[in-house]
Design a protein around this motif. Structure first.
Motif, PDB file in Angstrom:
ATOM      1  N   ARG A 186      -1.206   5.747 -27.895  1.00 20.58           N
ATOM      2  CA  ARG A 186      -2.171   4.650 -27.789  1.00 20.58           C
ATOM      3  C   ARG A 186      -1.568   3.397 -27.176  1.00 20.58           C
ATOM      4  NH1 ARG A 186      -4.491   6.091 -33.730  1.00 20.58           N
ATOM      5  NH2 ARG A 186      -5.979   7.688 -33.094  1.00 20.58           N
ATOM      6  N   ARG A 187      -0.254   3.329 -27.143  1.00 23.29           N
ATOM      7  CA  ARG A 187       0.354   2.209 -26.422  1.00 23.29           C
ATOM      8  C   ARG A 187       0.084   2.320 -24.939  1.00 23.29           C
ATOM      9  NH1 ARG A 187       6.448   1.690 -27.854  1.00 23.29           N
ATOM     10  NH2 ARG A 187       6.268   0.121 -26.222  1.00 23.29           N
TER      11      ARG A 187
ATOM     12  N   MET B 209      -8.469   1.338 -25.113  1.00 20.05           N
ATOM     13  CA  MET B 209      -9.895   1.659 -25.204  1.00 20.05           C
ATOM     14  C   MET B 209     -10.718   0.409 -25.442  1.00 20.05           C
ATOM     15  SD  MET B 209     -11.659   4.728 -27.278  1.00 20.05           S
ATOM     16  CE  MET B 209     -13.338   5.230 -26.955  1.00 20.05           C
TER      17      MET B 209
ATOM     18  N   PHE C  43     -14.771  -0.793 -26.291  1.00 21.62           N
ATOM     19  CA  PHE C  43     -15.950  -0.207 -26.932  1.00 21.62           C
ATOM     20  C   PHE C  43     -17.237  -0.922 -26.542  1.00 21.62           C
ATOM     21  CE2 PHE C  43     -12.232   0.415 -29.500  1.00 21.62           C
ATOM     22  CZ  PHE C  43     -12.333   1.709 -29.991  1.00 21.62           C
TER      23      PHE C  43
ATOM     24  N   ASN D 279     -16.052  -5.125 -30.766  1.00 22.55           N
ATOM     25  CA  ASN D 279     -15.123  -4.981 -31.889  1.00 22.55           C
ATOM     26  C   ASN D 279     -13.986  -5.998 -31.879  1.00 22.55           C
ATOM     27  OD1 ASN D 279     -16.511  -2.844 -33.036  1.00 22.55           O
ATOM     28  ND2 ASN D 279     -15.434  -1.331 -31.800  1.00 22.55           N
ATOM     29  N   LEU D 280     -14.299  -7.229 -31.522  1.00 20.72           N
ATOM     30  CA  LEU D 280     -13.278  -8.267 -31.662  1.00 20.72           C
ATOM     31  C   LEU D 280     -13.080  -8.545 -33.151  1.00 20.72           C
ATOM     32  CD1 LEU D 280     -14.044 -10.858 -28.847  1.00 20.72           C
ATOM     33  CD2 LEU D 280     -12.456  -8.932 -28.854  1.00 20.72           C
TER      34      LEU D 280
ATOM     35  N   LEU E 238      -2.394  -9.887 -31.215  1.00 16.09           N
ATOM     36  CA  LEU E 238      -2.128  -9.113 -32.432  1.00 16.09           C
ATOM     37  C   LEU E 238      -1.300  -7.847 -32.175  1.00 16.09           C
ATOM     38  CD1 LEU E 238      -2.619  -8.957 -35.481  1.00 16.09           C
ATOM     39  CD2 LEU E 238      -4.667  -7.607 -35.020  1.00 16.09           C
ATOM     40  N   ALA E 239      -1.796  -6.986 -31.283  1.00 18.44           N
ATOM     41  CA  ALA E 239      -1.086  -5.720 -31.075  1.00 18.44           C
ATOM     42  C   ALA E 239       0.310  -5.921 -30.470  1.00 18.44           C
ATOM     43  CB  ALA E 239      -1.926  -4.768 -30.223  1.00 18.44           C
TER      44      ALA E 239
ATOM     45  N   ARG F 144      -7.621  -7.880 -24.409  1.00 21.52           N
ATOM     46  CA  ARG F 144      -6.856  -7.419 -25.567  1.00 21.52           C
ATOM     47  C   ARG F 144      -6.208  -6.061 -25.282  1.00 21.52           C
ATOM     48  NH1 ARG F 144     -10.174  -6.747 -31.097  1.00 21.52           N
ATOM     49  NH2 ARG F 144     -11.052  -4.992 -29.967  1.00 21.52           N
ATOM     50  N   SER F 145      -6.944  -5.188 -24.627  1.00 21.47           N
ATOM     51  CA  SER F 145      -6.369  -3.893 -24.257  1.00 21.47           C
ATOM     52  C   SER F 145      -5.298  -4.057 -23.190  1.00 21.47           C
ATOM     53  CB  SER F 145      -7.460  -2.956 -23.729  1.00 21.47           C
ATOM     54  OG  SER F 145      -8.232  -2.476 -24.794  1.00 21.47           O
TER      55      SER F 145
ATOM     56  N   MET G 223      -1.505  -4.755 -23.841  1.00 21.66           N
ATOM     57  CA  MET G 223      -0.573  -3.677 -24.180  1.00 21.66           C
ATOM     58  C   MET G 223      -0.076  -2.946 -22.928  1.00 21.66           C
ATOM     59  SD  MET G 223      -0.038  -3.714 -27.413  1.00 21.66           S
ATOM     60  CE  MET G 223       0.519  -2.098 -27.992  1.00 21.66           C
TER      61      MET G 223
ATOM     62  N   GLY H 170     -15.906   0.108 -36.417  1.00 16.71           N
ATOM     63  CA  GLY H 170     -15.450  -0.166 -35.061  1.00 16.71           C
ATOM     64  C   GLY H 170     -14.214  -1.057 -35.021  1.00 16.71           C
ATOM     65  N   HIS H 171     -14.100  -1.976 -35.985  1.00 20.20           N
ATOM     66  CA  HIS H 171     -12.921  -2.846 -36.012  1.00 20.20           C
ATOM     67  C   HIS H 171     -11.669  -2.042 -36.323  1.00 20.20           C
ATOM     68  CE1 HIS H 171     -15.400  -6.730 -36.924  1.00 20.20           C
ATOM     69  NE2 HIS H 171     -15.838  -6.058 -35.893  1.00 20.20           N
TER      70      HIS H 171
ATOM     71  N   ALA I   1     -10.857  -0.086 -33.240  1.00 27.31           N
ATOM     72  CA  ALA I   1     -10.272  -0.960 -32.223  1.00 27.31           C
ATOM     73  C   ALA I   1      -8.797  -1.199 -32.539  1.00 27.31           C
ATOM     74  CB  ALA I   1     -11.028  -2.288 -32.162  1.00 27.31           C
TER      75      ALA I   1
ATOM     76  N   SER J 138      -6.867   1.912 -31.807  1.00 30.30           N
ATOM     77  CA  SER J 138      -6.760   2.111 -30.360  1.00 30.30           C
ATOM     78  C   SER J 138      -5.732   1.179 -29.731  1.00 30.30           C
ATOM     79  CB  SER J 138      -8.118   1.878 -29.692  1.00 30.30           C
ATOM     80  OG  SER J 138      -9.050   2.822 -30.172  1.00 30.30           O
ATOM     81  N   LEU J 139      -5.390   0.117 -30.444  1.00 31.42           N
ATOM     82  CA  LEU J 139      -4.353  -0.794 -29.951  1.00 31.42           C
ATOM     83  C   LEU J 139      -2.977  -0.354 -30.431  1.00 31.42           C
ATOM     84  CD1 LEU J 139      -6.292  -4.121 -30.493  1.00 31.42           C
ATOM     85  CD2 LEU J 139      -5.436  -3.297 -28.288  1.00 31.42           C
ATOM     86  N   ALA J 140      -2.895   0.878 -30.933  1.00 26.95           N
ATOM     87  CA  ALA J 140      -1.622   1.487 -31.339  1.00 26.95           C
ATOM     88  C   ALA J 140      -1.115   0.961 -32.674  1.00 26.95           C
ATOM     89  CB  ALA J 140      -0.539   1.335 -30.256  1.00 26.95           C
ATOM     90  N   MET J 141      -1.988   0.270 -33.419  1.00 24.45           N
ATOM     91  CA  MET J 141      -1.560  -0.140 -34.749  1.00 24.45           C
ATOM     92  C   MET J 141      -1.701   1.050 -35.700  1.00 24.45           C
ATOM     93  SD  MET J 141      -3.453  -3.844 -34.676  1.00 24.45           S
ATOM     94  CE  MET J 141      -2.935  -4.430 -36.262  1.00 24.45           C
TER      95      MET J 141
END
Ligand SMILES: Nc1ncnc2c1ncn2[C@@H]1O[C@H](COP(=O)(O)OP(=O)(O)OP(=O)(O)O)[C@@H](O)[C@H]1O
Ligand SMILES: [Mg+2]
Lengths: 242, 220
Positions: A78-79, A83, A85, A89-90, A102-103, A151-152, A155, B119-120, B123, B126-129
């Motif tokens: 996933r890194r 994705m 949506f 989904n913030l 964050l990520a 945000r995506s 990464m 969805g959160h 998400a 999906s950010l690899a967390m």
């Protein structure tokens, strides 16, 4: 060599087989537009690619990582596979910049300062430099979706999966998001988009995939496929939506 | 109806009453902090943990929510020594309070977690967390924001309910009131004062929690 290789993937929810042997090859820089009727399995396919759904048989290899394995390193996968949506989904308790930071801070362990610099860069790319410190509730749908894209991007994914990312937007906000995606496509980002925007699929896509009843029913170069759909199902579909 | 209030007769005991009040406050603060920690762990286990762990937590929650607090307290203080676990009144009181609030707050926090849109979570993943990073950074924050009022009410309920610990001679405010009443027989004044003290304490706690909430969850 393909960046994402999908081989004969089958996926059922209980007795309901949703993907009935899907195969697809996606090369670096491809912009794949997946279209098809509601329930044809588009979202499910996308979600299998980054491991949000599991599948029963077949294989998906994304950026060299076999997705469905029992010991698959989903974090590593996933890194590299982002994705976006339909519902944005913030994270509502974080500002735009914090959403983006964050990520990188949690997953990649970069410093706050470095993450903030990255956030500034990717938010500028989606045209939201002035909104860094705004909360999601203070942003329009189109702005929220652009933050979600940023945000995506923070990464540095090699592939970006987009599931109907303009479907929840008011019509007048669709274009600002599509322009961002188009810009990404021009820069060479590999994109896999489920979309109902047929014009966008034709003009920006390098590959069109028509899903029907859990299978890739027809695929090819978008302009050619749209100009002369071979199967009656796609002819009918294009006739209805186009 | 010509009772003459004689609060002056409580004066010699002000020290006892004050210590009881302090005990009740400390008991409430400690069991709130520890109880919410237990509740957070319990709710996390039920929603994000393995199934077997979730089941254990569910049994704990149901056991506590479906039995009277005083019986839980007696079981810990009078029952456990049979297993060789002899606790002091104070320790038993703290333990019972934490276990009780832990169970209720598990349910409250779980409701908050379940109200966070799926969805959160997707998400975040999906950010690899990892699941646990998603829980900590995304889910719990939103969950607490949602259930903060319910949790605040539960803290006050538990604080008022703590009067029961006087039954095992833990020296809280009610115990102090009982003590004073047994000495000077001014039952009316003593319990009126105790009631007022609880009332003020409850109202103060409520405003304090509200102010705290405003600081923690800055208005959006
Ligand atoms: N979590 C789930 N559990 C059970 N069935 C599901 C689940 N997710 C999807 N399905 C079913 O799988 C089928 C395909 O769903 P999917 O969401 O992939 O379709 P789609 O092509 O994305 O449709 P749409 O255009 O409406 O988004 C549908 O019949 C749906 O009901
Ligand atoms: Mg879908």
């Amino acid at each position: 060599m393909s960046l994402v290789s999908i081989r004969d993937v089958r996926k059922s929810f209980g007795a309901n087989e949703v993907l009935k042997g899907v195969s697809l090859d996606i090369a670096k820089g491809d912009v794949v537009a997946i279209i098809g009727r509601s329930g044809s399995g588009k979202s499910t396919l996308l979600r299998c690619i980054n491991g949000l759904e599991t599948y029963q048989s077949g294989s998906i290899i994304a950026d060299g990582i076999e997705v469905g394995g029992a010991s698959t390193n989903l974090r590593e996968l996933r890194r590299h596979v982002g994705m976006v949506f339909q519902q944005f989904n913030l994270f509502p308790h974080l500002t735009a910049a914090e959403n983006v930071m964050l990520a990188p801070t949690v997953v990649n362990k970069v410093s706050k300062a470095e993450a903030r610099a990255t956030a500034a860069e990717v938010l500028a790319k989606v045209g939201l430099s002035e909104k860094m410190d705004a909360y999601p509730s203070e942003l329009s749908g189109g702005q929220q979706q652009r933050v979600a894209i940023a945000r995506s991007l923070a990464m540095r994914p090699k592939v970006l999966l987009c599931d109907e990312i303009t479907s929840a937007l008011d019509p007048e906000l669709v274009n600002e998001v599509l322009r961002v995606v188009e810009q990404l496509a021009r820069e060479g980002m590999t994109l896999i988009l489920v979309t109902h925007e047929m014009r966008f699929a034709r003009d920006v896509g390098t590959k069109l995939v028509f899903m029907h009843h859990g299978k890739v029913h027809e695929e090819g170069v978008p302009k050619e496929v749209f100009a002369a759909p071979r199967t009656p199902e796609l002819q009918q579909f294009v006739g209805q939506v186009g | 109806m010509s009772y003459k209030l004689q609060f002056a007769e409580l004066l010699p005991y002000w020290n006892v009453l004050l210590q009881g009040l302090i005990f009740t406050i400390v008991l409430t603060v400690v069991s709130t902090v520890a109880g919410i920690a237990v509740g957070t762990a319990g709710a996390s286990a039920r929603t994000f943990g393995p199934v077997w762990l979730g089941r254990i937590v569910a049994v704990y929650v149901e056991l506590i929510r479906n039995t009277p607090f005083i019986v839980q307290l007696f079981f810990i203080f009078f029952g456990l020594p049979a297993l060789g676990l002899k606790l002091s009144e104070t320790t038993a009181a703290f333990l019972a309070m934490v276990i009780n609030l832990g169970a209720y707050s598990t349910e409250i926090i779980r409701a908050g977690i379940e109200a966070v849109p799926k969805g959160h979570i997707e998400a975040g993943l999906s950010l690899a967390m990892t699941k646990w990073e998603v829980l900590r950074r995304i889910v719990l924050n939103q969950a607490f924001r949602k259930i903060y009022p319910a949790l605040s009410s539960q803290i006050i309920i538990v604080m008022l309910g703590s009067a029961v610990v006087s039954q095992i001679s833990a020296e809280d405010l009610t115990y102090a009131a009982n003590f004073v009443a047994s000495r000077n027989f001014r039952n009316f004044e003593v319990y009126l004062l105790a009631a007022l003290a609880y009332l003020v304490l409850a109202m103060l706690t409520r405003s304090l929690l509200r102010a705290l909430g405003r600081v923690i969850f800055k208005a959006r």
